[in-house]
Scaffold this active site. Structure first.
Site: not given
Length: 336
Positions: A26, A108, A231
């Site tokens: 991946g 991880h 924003e």
């Protein structure tokens, strides 16, 4: 003070004559495999025969094998599959081939730290965790640069686990940016907390609450989306480049004053207490137990139902229409 290493501290030759198996292809998998290959490391990729990534990996010039065969052939096995699938894949196809002296690697620490995977005592267990998405890890390498990476050592049977971790990190380009040494516990718990309390859970819920507050007060949804969601990237980009100070320097004095006046009214002592509770639930395994139970059901009913409900929120529909107006995003509402 956290320990930092660079290419000068790494010896890529540690991997000479060794085979590295990348399990999964991946975002991180393709970057690790390609960068290591381009660094001269012998790489194989372990995939299911029916994986959609088999063709792509072969087109990249990589040797593709079954997961079991890749693990058997390798000296270093890097598990780059989803957390919730990792233990099942490991025990079914990898563990039988993790013979004495091999190295088991992760990007991880969840499966190791929470004992979902209990590796044999005669292998090294290490972590190499780039602090950036796979496409950035690959692009920066191609540019002759790198993405900072963490390393950690859980088991050092051979006495060379750290040398292997540093060599691997250098091989994917991290030594050009910096390699930071941590522990499986620290990486896992801080990563989960950051995702839940700030980056994903905290920020998205804050944006959604702002959107809903403005809409409930009678403002147009499009205006609410622009001000509370669109924003956000501007602010995060400014912080990313120069910290809070640079962001506050770049926005208007009015915005900066509003920042100081209002922020602590929203992130209150109660919020901080809840953050501490979230952290405790990560530390004591409550979160991981809940998440793995959700997956063991085979249906992930609550997870998928929540995903569907969130995708149907008004802000998603408004955002999809507004993004069509933004040519710099490609002109269409596409996931990256």
């Amino acid at each position: 003070m956290i320990k930092k290493y660079y290419d000068r501290d790494c010896n890529l030759k540690v991997l000479d004559g060794k085979t590295v198996a990348i399990i999964g292809f991946g975002s991180q998998g393709h970057a690790h495999a390609m960068n290591l290959k381009d660094s001269g490391v012998n790489v194989v990729v372990g995939l299911r025969p029916d994986s959609r990534h088999v063709k792509t990996a072969k087109e990249y010039g990589l040797k593709v094998m079954s997961v079991a065969d890749a693990a058997k052939a390798a000296d270093v096995v890097m598990m780059l599959v989803p957390d919730e699938l990792c233990a099942d894949i490991y025990y079914a196809e990898v563990a039988p081939h993790m013979t004495k002296g091999k190295a088991l690697a992760f990007a991880h620490g969840l499966n190791i730290h929470f004992n979902l995977i209990k590796p044999s005592k005669d292998i090294d267990v290490i972590m190499i965790a780039p602090k950036g998405p796979g496409h950035t890890v690959r692009f920066q390498y191609q540019e002759g640069k790198g993405v900072p990476s963490l390393i950690a050592i859980y088991q050092d049977v051979t006495g060379k686990a750290k040398d292997v971790a540093l060599a691997y990190a250098s091989g994917i380009g991290a030594g050009k940016a910096g390699i930071l040494e941590t522990t499986f516990r620290e990486e896992t718990e801080t990563d989960l907390f950051g995702e839940q309390a700030v980056l994903c859970g905290g920020v998205t819920e804050l944006m959604k609450a702002g959107f809903e507050t403005l809409v409930a007060a009678g403002y147009q949804p499009e205006m609410a989306y622009f001000e509370c969601i669109h924003e956000m990237k501007l602010i995060v980009d400014l912080i990313n480049k120069g910290g809070f100070a640079a962001m506050r320097y770049s926005v208007s004095n009015t915005a900066e004053y509003g920042d100081y006046r209002t922020g602590k009214r929203l992130i209150t002592d109660e919020t901080r207490k809840e953050m501490a509770k979230v952290l405790r639930e990560i530390q004591d395994g409550t979160f991981v137990s809940e998440w793995m139970t959700e997956n063991k059901s085979g249906k992930c009913a609550k997870f998928l139902a929540t995903r569907r409900i969130e995708s149907e929120h008004q802000l998603e529909q408004v955002g999809a229409e507004l993004r069509k107006m933004m040519s710099w995003l490609g002109g269409e509402d596409k996931l990256i």
